[in-house]
Design a protein around this motif. Structure first.
Motif, short mmCIF file in Angstrom:
data_model
loop_
_atom_site.label_atom_id
_atom_site.label_comp_id
_atom_site.label_asym_id
_atom_site.label_seq_id
_atom_site.Cartn_x
_atom_site.Cartn_y
_atom_site.Cartn_z
N PRO A 17 0.82 -1.24 0.00
CA PRO A 17 0.00 0.00 0.00
C PRO A 17 0.84 1.27 0.00
O PRO A 17 0.47 2.27 -0.62
CB PRO A 17 -0.83 -0.13 1.28
CG PRO A 17 -0.88 -1.59 1.56
CD PRO A 17 0.44 -2.12 1.13
N CYS A 18 1.99 1.22 0.68
CA CYS A 18 2.89 2.39 0.70
C CYS A 18 3.46 2.65 -0.69
O CYS A 18 3.55 3.81 -1.12
CB CYS A 18 4.00 2.17 1.71
SG CYS A 18 5.24 3.50 1.78
N LEU A 19 3.81 1.59 -1.40
CA LEU A 19 4.33 1.75 -2.76
C LEU A 19 3.30 2.40 -3.67
O LEU A 19 3.63 3.27 -4.48
CB LEU A 19 4.76 0.39 -3.32
CG LEU A 19 5.92 -0.32 -2.61
CD1 LEU A 19 6.20 -1.67 -3.26
CD2 LEU A 19 7.19 0.54 -2.62
N LEU A 20 2.02 1.97 -3.54
CA LEU A 20 0.96 2.56 -4.37
C LEU A 20 0.77 4.05 -4.05
O LEU A 20 0.56 4.87 -4.95
CB LEU A 20 -0.34 1.80 -4.14
CG LEU A 20 -0.40 0.37 -4.71
CD1 LEU A 20 -1.72 -0.29 -4.33
CD2 LEU A 20 -0.23 0.40 -6.22
N GLU A 21 0.85 4.41 -2.77
CA GLU A 21 0.68 5.82 -2.39
C GLU A 21 1.84 6.67 -2.91
O GLU A 21 1.63 7.80 -3.38
CB GLU A 21 0.58 5.93 -0.87
CG GLU A 21 0.35 7.37 -0.41
CD GLU A 21 0.15 7.46 1.09
OE1 GLU A 21 1.05 8.02 1.75
OE2 GLU A 21 -0.88 6.97 1.59
N ILE A 22 3.06 6.14 -2.84
CA ILE A 22 4.21 6.88 -3.34
C ILE A 22 4.09 7.11 -4.85
O ILE A 22 4.34 8.21 -5.35
CB ILE A 22 5.51 6.14 -2.99
CG1 ILE A 22 5.79 6.20 -1.49
CG2 ILE A 22 6.69 6.72 -3.77
CD1 ILE A 22 6.99 5.41 -1.05
N CYS A 23 3.68 6.08 -5.58
CA CYS A 23 3.53 6.21 -7.04
C CYS A 23 2.47 7.26 -7.39
O CYS A 23 2.64 8.05 -8.33
CB CYS A 23 3.16 4.86 -7.65
SG CYS A 23 4.51 3.64 -7.55
N ALA A 24 1.38 7.28 -6.64
CA ALA A 24 0.33 8.27 -6.91
C ALA A 24 0.83 9.68 -6.62
O ALA A 24 0.51 10.63 -7.36
CB ALA A 24 -0.89 7.95 -6.04
#
Length: 817
Positions: free
Chosen positions: A478-485
């Motif tokens: 989930p952290c990776l998805l937030e960083i990408c966004a």
């Protein structure tokens, strides 16, 4: 694009590098020549393909090597003309080339250095100039031995002994200062700079050993051959053309008989207040008849008296009216008779009439023309040098680091035009000039690399990467998805351009899209149930492996997900997220460093709050960019460039002071070297160059090359038998001027050929050497003698270290008698 596998290979992974090499060879052989000639007046053609750059560079190196050969041929021909012997010149060149093998053995075997780059190869031009200079010094000293007394010029062995002893010290001074200057760069944090300075120092040391061991045998053999061929008679040199005669090449044939004193000696004595070299001892010739200044023979009835220093306010007793005062040249007080009556039964204390000093055309020019010019116009020369120095200082302070990659070729070549054309005409959004960024997860941020047992000079020895065992992609997904966004949203403070112009290469988002696009395989929200704080690592790894098993997916994302097999289980060790910024990597390094700090702060804030704050221990990593590293390198580079020069100058001052045994001469020599270095820095700015890797390495050799000619003159100045500064400067210019001029011309001529290669690396290297030698010649011929002719120039025993450290010099420390 080419489809794999090629014929003879099983699949695309079968000997992949070999297939890639076959494609590159095909492109080079089939398209390189065609595309280079494809441009027309109506349009331009720029191109690039794998293997093209390497093939073009190698082909150009072979072509440019012809200019390097031309440089060596020029030096050989010039040395043959000046030495009037092809054999001696060829052996001198051979000696220079022979320096490389022992130097490499010392560098590689004894010092344990493994890095050997192109600058080490190009150091041949440095040692070519230094070696030729040493050859000229030795040969000029050898010719001077022929003009000494019978005890020196009587045989080949006495001449060689005298020559060796005199040249040994002269070359030791210059070699020691050059070696010290190069060694001072060994503390640089850049291996390419420190190793180059170390190898150059070893090369100069080896050349010195060769010139005092190998070259004397060459000179002796040549002298024996001439003596045997010409019946042991004094050699009569020939001149081929009027050009050579006007240049003063054939010195012996057109030599002049010049008396030891000269018409300006009395004036020099008055300027120096009668100060003697040996504590005021004078030889006063008082003829009974009208003296003839051109006569070299003392008439009967002349008395030679030895007058001690008297307290007459000037330090010496003035000669009687009508007498002619001559300084003892190289004679100690014990060697001068206190009183010798001439004529009758008395013994003559003067040299025979036929023993006049023979000077060649060049030496005569320095003594009779150039020295009086410098002496008369010393104030003007100092003023002109001061104006030049002030201007160059104003330019040197404007030197800035170079944010661009070093240009490999001169402007106009396809390799140099391709990238700017691609950026200017075809780039949309992110371009090749945009700063590349990446987030790396899986490497221990506190200790990312173990370099124990590695060598900084071995470019392929990276060390061992420390992977962090706490990496858990399922928990941190989930952290990776937030960083990408976040990275897809525009942020001017961080120079984020935003999607779609500045896309983010995020494998986590691609995996999420894959799961959402396959509802038959995965239920809605499936990734949310197996990732996060209460993650199911086994289920997540199964989804990840199914996704990567798709060939197209693996080909696209294998560079951002690195895994290894541990105990039969595939484990992800490293994962990356990459993107590009709006900022150009060619920005000023200070702004680049500040941008890097903002990104580090952003990463720390992101991983400390929100979704990432709850799982930050599962995503050990850091944000980084090659551009940020380069900005820090630029900061260190410009700091080390100036501190390195300061260290080199300090070392040169110490070595020159010790070598000349005179602190004033050492200080004035160092001031001249500093002026040379400053002029080279100012010239760099005038050329429009900035401080890059090439310039930094070139600046390493500037102090080392700057000391040579000034050190020659400094050593000759303190060696002079005269006590006055004027007499010493005259001796200095007469004895060493021709050697310095010959060495400078040979080096300038050799580096002139480096102006023409297409590879800017060679051209810039040659330009630095040429300019350094040119400024060194100007400073040593104008600034240094002018300074010595002012009251700053030491005369008598002033500045002598032996006097300064002698206990009887100071009243408080004298022994009681």
């Amino acid at each position: 694009k080419f489809a794999l596998p090629l014929p003879g290979f099983q699949n695309s992974e079968d000997r992949y590098l070999e297939q890639e090499q076959l494609i590159q060879d095909f492109m080079v052989s089939s398209y390189m020549e065609y595309l280079q000639g494809a441009a027309r007046p109506a349009f331009d053609v720029w191109f690039d393909f794998p293997g093209y750059r390497q093939a073009f560079v190698m082909r150009q190196i072979v072509r440019d090597a012809l200019f390097l050969i031309g440089a060596f041929v020029f030096v050989l021909v010039y040395m043959s003309i000046m030495l009037n012997s092809f054999f001696v010149a060829a052996m001198g060149m051979l000696q220079i080339f022979l320096c490389f093998c022992p130097s490499y053995l010392i560098y590689y075997g004894l010092l344990g250095q493994r890095y050997f780059g192109v600058f080490q190869v190009l150091s041949m031009f440095i040692i070519l100039g230094i070696g030729a200079d040493d050859v000229f010094v030795f040969m000029d000293t050898w010719h001077q031995s022929e003009l000494e007394g019978e005890e020196v010029s009587g045989s080949r062995w006495t001449r060689l002994t005298w020559t060796w002893k005199r040249a040994f010290k002269a070359m030791l001074v210059t070699s020691a200062t050059t070696i010290a200057s190069f060694l001072s760069t060994s503390a640089s944090s850049f291996p390419s700079i420190s190793t180059f300075g170390l190898f150059a120092a070893v090369l100069v040391f080896t050349n010195y050993i060769m010139v005092i061991s190998f070259f004397p045998t060459v000179v002796s053999l040549h002298a024996w051959y001439l003596g045997k061929r010409r019946g042991n008679k004094r050699r009569k040199e020939k001149c081929g053309t009027k050009v050579f005669r006007h240049l003063g090449v054939c010195r012996r044939k057109f030599s002049k008989l010049v008396s030891d004193g000269g018409e300006s000696d009395e004036e020099e004595e008055r300027e120096g207040d009668g100060i003697s070299r040996e504590q005021g001892i004078k030889v006063t010739v008082m003829p009974t008849v009208e003296p003839n200044p051109s006569a070299s023979k003392v008439v009967p009835g002349t008395t030679i008296t030895n007058t001690k220093e008297r307290n007459d306010g000037r330090g010496a007793t003035p000669p009687a009216p009508g007498s002619v005062s001559h300084e003892s040249r190289g004679s100690s007080p014990n060697e001068i008779r206190s009183e010798v009556e001439m004529g009758g039964k008395s013994e003559s204390a003067m040299p025979p009439a036929d023993h006049a000093v023979k000077l060649g055309a060049i030496e005569t020019f320095f003594k009779r023309s150039y020295y009086p010019f410098v002496r008369k116009h010393k104030i003007l020369l100092l003023f002109l040098n001061a104006v030049l120095l002030a201007f160059m200082i104003s330019r040197a302070v404007m030197l800035q680091p170079d944010a661009e990659d070093p240009a490999l070729f001169k402007p106009g070549t396809n390799l140099e035009e391709y990238r700017p054309a691609l950026v200017d005409y075809f780039a949309r959004g992110a371009s090749q000039n945009s700063i590349p960024m990446q987030l790396a997860f899986g490497i221990d941020p506190t200790d990312p690399l173990d370099r124990s047992g590695t060598s900084i000079t071995n470019a392929t020895d990276y060390g061992t990467v420390h992977f962090d065992s706490q990496l858990d992609l399922a928990r941190g997904f989930p952290c990776l998805l937030e960083i990408c966004a976040t990275l897809e949203e525009k942020n001017e403070n961080l120079e984020i351009g935003g999607a779609p112009d500045y896309p983010v290469e995020c494998w986590a988002k691609a995996l999420s899209d894959y799961v959402d696009e396959n509802p038959s395989l995965y239920s809605s929200g499936y990734l949310d149930t197996i990732t996060g704080f209460n993650a199911n690592s086994t289920a997540f790894d199964s989804v990840l492996n199914d996704w990567l098993s798709i060939s197209d997916v693996y080909a696209q994302w294998r560079g951002l997900i690195r895994s290894e097999r541990v105990n039969g289980v595939v484990t992800v060790r490293l994962t990356l997220i990459t993107w590009k910024l709006m900022a150009d990597f060619q920005m000023d390094y200070t702004k680049g460093i500040e941008l890097g700090r903002r990104w580090e702060q952003w990463y720390a804030d992101t991983m400390a709050a929100g979704v990432c704050g709850a799982v930050n221990t599962s995503l050990p990593g850091f944000v980084e960019s090659a551009a940020f590293h380069y900005y820090r390198v630029s900061e260190t580079m410009i700091a080390e460039a100036f501190t390195g020069i300061a260290i080199s100058l300090s070392v040169a001052f110490v070595v020159l002071t010790i070598a000349t045994s005179n602190i004033i001469v050492g200080l004035l020599s160092t001031l001249c070297i500093a002026a040379i270095v400053t002029c080279v820095l100012g010239f760099t700015v005038l050329q429009g160059w900035k401080l890059g890797i090439l310039e930094s390495i070139n600046f390493v050799m500037v102090p080392g090359l700057s000391v040579d000619y000034v050190a020659h003159f400094a050593e000759a100045y303190v060696r002079s038998a005269h006590a006055t500064r004027a007499g010493r400067v005259k001796d200095m210019m007469t004895e060493v001027g021709v050697s310095v001029l010959s060495g400078a011309i040979s080096t300038l001529g050799a580096t002139f050929f480096l102006f023409f290669p297409e590879i800017t690396f060679f051209a810039k290297f040659g330009t630095f050497i040429f300019v350094t030698i040119l400024f060194s010649l100007v400073a040593s011929m104008t600034l240094f003698p002018s300074l010595l002719l002012t009251p700053l120039g030491p005369q008598g025993r002033r500045g002598d270290l032996k006097v300064l450290f002698k206990r009887d010099t100071y009243p408080c420390c004298r022994k009681k008698r």
